[in-house]
Design an enzyme around this catalytic site. Structure first.
Site, PDB file in Angstrom:
ATOM      1  N   GLY A 144      11.661 -13.182  14.862  1.00  0.00           N
ATOM      2  CA  GLY A 144      12.375 -12.921  13.333  1.00  0.00           C
ATOM      3  C   GLY A 144      13.686 -12.272  13.431  1.00  0.00           C
ATOM      4  N   ALA A 145      14.583 -12.600  12.407  1.00  0.00           N
ATOM      5  CA  ALA A 145      15.723 -11.962  12.422  1.00  0.00           C
ATOM      6  C   ALA A 145      16.333 -11.285  11.290  1.00  0.00           C
ATOM      7  CB  ALA A 145      16.981 -13.238  13.081  1.00  0.00           C
ATOM      8  N   ARG A 179      15.665 -19.513  12.429  1.00  0.00           N
ATOM      9  CA  ARG A 179      16.836 -20.053  12.451  1.00  0.00           C
ATOM     10  C   ARG A 179      17.579 -19.688  13.639  1.00  0.00           C
ATOM     11  NH1 ARG A 179      18.276 -18.166   5.945  1.00  0.00           N
ATOM     12  NH2 ARG A 179      16.747 -19.618   4.928  1.00  0.00           N
ATOM     13  N   ALA A 189      13.470  -6.302   9.108  1.00  0.00           N
ATOM     14  CA  ALA A 189      12.776  -5.655   9.947  1.00  0.00           C
ATOM     15  C   ALA A 189      13.103  -5.726  11.432  1.00  0.00           C
ATOM     16  CB  ALA A 189      11.366  -5.868   9.463  1.00  0.00           C
ATOM     17  N   LYS A 228      16.324  -5.490   1.754  1.00  0.00           N
ATOM     18  CA  LYS A 228      16.751  -4.325   2.549  1.00  0.00           C
ATOM     19  C   LYS A 228      18.350  -4.592   2.883  1.00  0.00           C
ATOM     20  CE  LYS A 228      12.428  -3.370   4.978  1.00  0.00           C
ATOM     21  NZ  LYS A 228      11.581  -3.405   6.142  1.00  0.00           N
ATOM     22  N   ASP A 272      12.424   2.294   9.397  1.00  0.00           N
ATOM     23  CA  ASP A 272      11.531   1.340  10.231  1.00  0.00           C
ATOM     24  C   ASP A 272      11.826   1.486  11.735  1.00  0.00           C
ATOM     25  OD1 ASP A 272      10.449   0.099   8.054  1.00  0.00           O
ATOM     26  OD2 ASP A 272      12.313  -1.300   8.113  1.00  0.00           O
ATOM     27  N   TYR A 275       0.985  -4.669   8.238  1.00  0.00           N
ATOM     28  CA  TYR A 275      -0.239  -3.689   8.311  1.00  0.00           C
ATOM     29  C   TYR A 275      -1.467  -4.122   7.206  1.00  0.00           C
ATOM     30  CZ  TYR A 275       1.674  -2.300   3.622  1.00  0.00           C
ATOM     31  OH  TYR A 275       2.213  -2.206   2.290  1.00  0.00           O
ATOM     32  N   ASN A 301      15.979   0.802   4.544  1.00  0.00           N
ATOM     33  CA  ASN A 301      14.443   0.823   3.794  1.00  0.00           C
ATOM     34  C   ASN A 301      14.192   2.215   2.921  1.00  0.00           C
ATOM     35  OD1 ASN A 301      13.958   2.621   5.746  1.00  0.00           O
ATOM     36  ND2 ASN A 301      11.705   1.936   5.967  1.00  0.00           N
ATOM     37  N   LEU A 332       0.768  -1.174   0.145  1.00  0.00           N
ATOM     38  CA  LEU A 332       0.081  -0.201  -0.074  1.00  0.00           C
ATOM     39  C   LEU A 332       0.909   1.123  -0.125  1.00  0.00           C
ATOM     40  CD1 LEU A 332      -2.914  -0.683   2.432  1.00  0.00           C
ATOM     41  CD2 LEU A 332      -2.858  -0.859  -0.149  1.00  0.00           C
TER      42      LEU A 332
END
Length: 563
Positions: A403-404, A428, A407, A344, A380, A489, A365, A296
């Site tokens: 997460g790694a 991981r 972001a 990124k 971010d 989002y 980003n 978006l």
């Protein structure tokens, strides 16, 4: 050669454009064709102007439907936004429906540049008739008020010399070539063949697998007048829109039904991208990623540009080959761009300069092009801080980050900088441990999550993102915290947030982070304060419309289900 004899009869007051009409009877007759030429006195019937203009709009609306009623409805919708319209007669269900539509068009005669197209199946269209009947339909369209007719090169090659000149008189010819699976090797040769004969304008539409190939089509448009240059395909979508800035007369935008791959709807072309205002002075921005169709960002950033009345456009670039995009930045005069998955970190090696925090995070980003140099930033972390600081004190808070990737790194460093304790869990474990060390945090194995309590949990993975909205990175029993923040989002209420809400846990949608980081991008690119509320309204409005549409589709599926 055209497969039916062409008998010429004098037109009685049906059109002032040509004194001839065609009716198709019997086998091919060379004598009949030469009789046409003799009847014309061996002279040109057209008083061609030197500088014909193929429409005065940068957007050509495409009207395409199976029945005349829908075609007329689409035509009315098209004329609200542009005065240049292509009528795809080949989409109509048959010759009778074409005749019905043209009869109604003749009575309306709208004040617009109408281009009649009756493309045969051999050239990628839907018309199944002979070339002779195709020409007859186009001639009727000229008589009904169409100023131009589009005739593909496959049909032109089969017409005897002089035939089109005699048949169409003052009707203006757009000669087109379509390559749906590849870019031809010698575009100059293709353009030369299209321009021969009575062509008043030419069109080249070709599938492009890269921006580099799209730029080759632009080169043809920049060297000739009255050229329609159409790069086709998902990678070439932004190039299709930028074509009007690179020399193409216009770009096509369907009212309802797409007639070629990579087309943008008329409403989006006019309202979202404001193509009618695109000039060489317009600054070009965009988002690069793979995938990128769900983003978006174009809606949000274009709303921001419009609210600030900036001469700028923001486009979605599907980038599979990062080198191809980087090589196209200067030729396409791209002023800056957003970077999303999976580029990124990969973009770092192409930058001339990088903001220290972005370099520390190891992910970019936001890129701005300044004096020919590429400078990278990470916004971010701004979105993370603004989303969390208003809801909880960050100093001393223990926050689990799922997460790694890029972001997750932005979230981890933002928290560490604010005095929080980032705890990392990832699919991981080695990557989770590496990020934890870099950010001064702690790595948490997945099996320990159920037994631990966190002040907040942040999802920094794409799990649960549209279209795979039924997935969640964590199970309900793993949500032992006061607040759950999902950086996704779209959808606004992810499966993870639904789990949290059912357990009475406060939730924060990724919309907050998304708008905040986007606003920071505009400020980096333009040096002006971003219109945050206008950007937020655009995003929330789109998400609400999407939820309503999803609900309606679900209702339809349920109503059709057997009981």
């Amino acid at each position: 050669m055209v497969g039916d004899a062409l008998h010429i009869v004098y037109r009685r007051d049906r059109s002032k454009i040509s004194p001839f009409s065609a009716c198709l009877r019997g086998p091919q007759s060379a004598l009949a064709l030469w009789g046409c030429w003799a009847l014309a006195g061996g002279r040109r019937l057209r008083n061609r102007l030197e500088n014909q203009v193929l429409g005065r709009d940068k957007i050509c609306a495409v009207v395409a439907a199976a029945d005349s009623g829908t075609m007329l409805r689409q035509l009315r919708l098209a004329l609200r936004q542009t005065r240049t319209v292509e009528l795809r007669l080949d989409w109509l269900s048959g010759d009778r429906e074409i005749a019905r539509f043209l009869s109604r068009l003749r009575s309306i005669r709208p004040k617009a540049t109408l281009i009649a197209t009756c493309r045969r199946r051999e050239a990628g269209g839907k018309y199944s008739g002979t070339i002779a009947s195709q020409l007859a339909q186009l001639l009727e369209a000229i008589g009904a008020g169409c100023e131009w007719f589009d005739l593909e090169i496959e049909s032109v090659r089969q017409c005897p010399p002089g035939l089109l000149e005699i048949m169409f008189g003052e009707g203006l010819q757009l000669t087109s070539a379509h390559f749906f699976d590849r870019l031809p090797k010698d575009l100059a040769q293709v353009a030369g063949e299209l321009a021969r004969g009575r062509s008043d304008a030419i069109k080249i539409a070709a599938h492009c697998k890269s921006l580099r190939e799209a730029r080759k089509i632009f080169a043809i448009a920049s060297k000739r007048k009255n050229v329609v240059a159409i790069p086709m395909g998902d990678v070439a979508l932004p190039a299709r829109l930028l074509a009007v800035r690179e020399g193409s007369v216009f770009t096509y935008a369907p009212v309802e039904n797409a007639t070629a791959p990579g087309q943008v709807s008329l409403n989006d072309a006019k309202q979202l991208y404001r193509l009618d205002r695109l000039t060489h002075r317009t600054r070009v921005y965009g988002v690069i990623g793979n995938p990128v169709g769900h983003s978006l960002s174009p809606l949000m950033q274009n709303a921001g540009f419009a609210a600030r009345r900036l001469d700028a456009i923001y486009l979605p670039f599907l980038v599979r080959d990062l080198r191809d995009f980087v090589d196209s930045i200067e030729p396409l005069d791209i002023s800056g761009f957003s970077v999303t998955i999976p580029h990124k970190r990969r973009i770092l090696k192409y930058l001339d300069r990088c903001d220290p925090l972005a370099e520390k995070i190891g992910a970019v980003n936001t890129v701005v092009r300044s004096e020919g140099k590429l400078c990278g930033y990470n916004t971010d972390y701004v979105g993370v801080l603004r989303s969390l600081e208003s809801r909880m004190p960050l100093r001393g808070s223990r926050i689990l980050i799922v997460g790694a990737g890029g972001a997750a790194r932005a979230v981890a460093f933002a928290l560490a900088q604010s005095g929080g304790v980032p705890c990392i869990t990832a699919r991981r474990p080695a990557r989770a441990r590496a990020l934890a060390r870099a950010a001064g945090g702690e790595a948490i194995p997945r099996q320990r999550i159920r037994a631990e309590f966190f002040d907040a949990i942040v999802n920094a993975t794409p799990v649960g993102m549209h279209p795979r909205t039924g997935e969640s990175p964590l199970e309900p029993r793993e949500l032992n915290c006061r607040l759950v923040f999902d950086t996704i989002y779209r959808p606004k209420m992810t499966k993870l947030l639904q789990f949290a809400k059912r357990r009475g846990i406060e939730t924060v949608s990724g919309v907050e982070m998304f708008v905040a980081q986007g606003a920071a991008q505009i400020e980096i690119w333009t040096g002006q304060r971003a219109p945050v509320e206008a950007m937020r309204r655009a995003v929330l409005g789109a998400l609400v419309r999407e939820e309503i549409a999803t609900g309606k589709r679900a209702q339809q599926r349920n109503s059709r289900a057997p009981r």
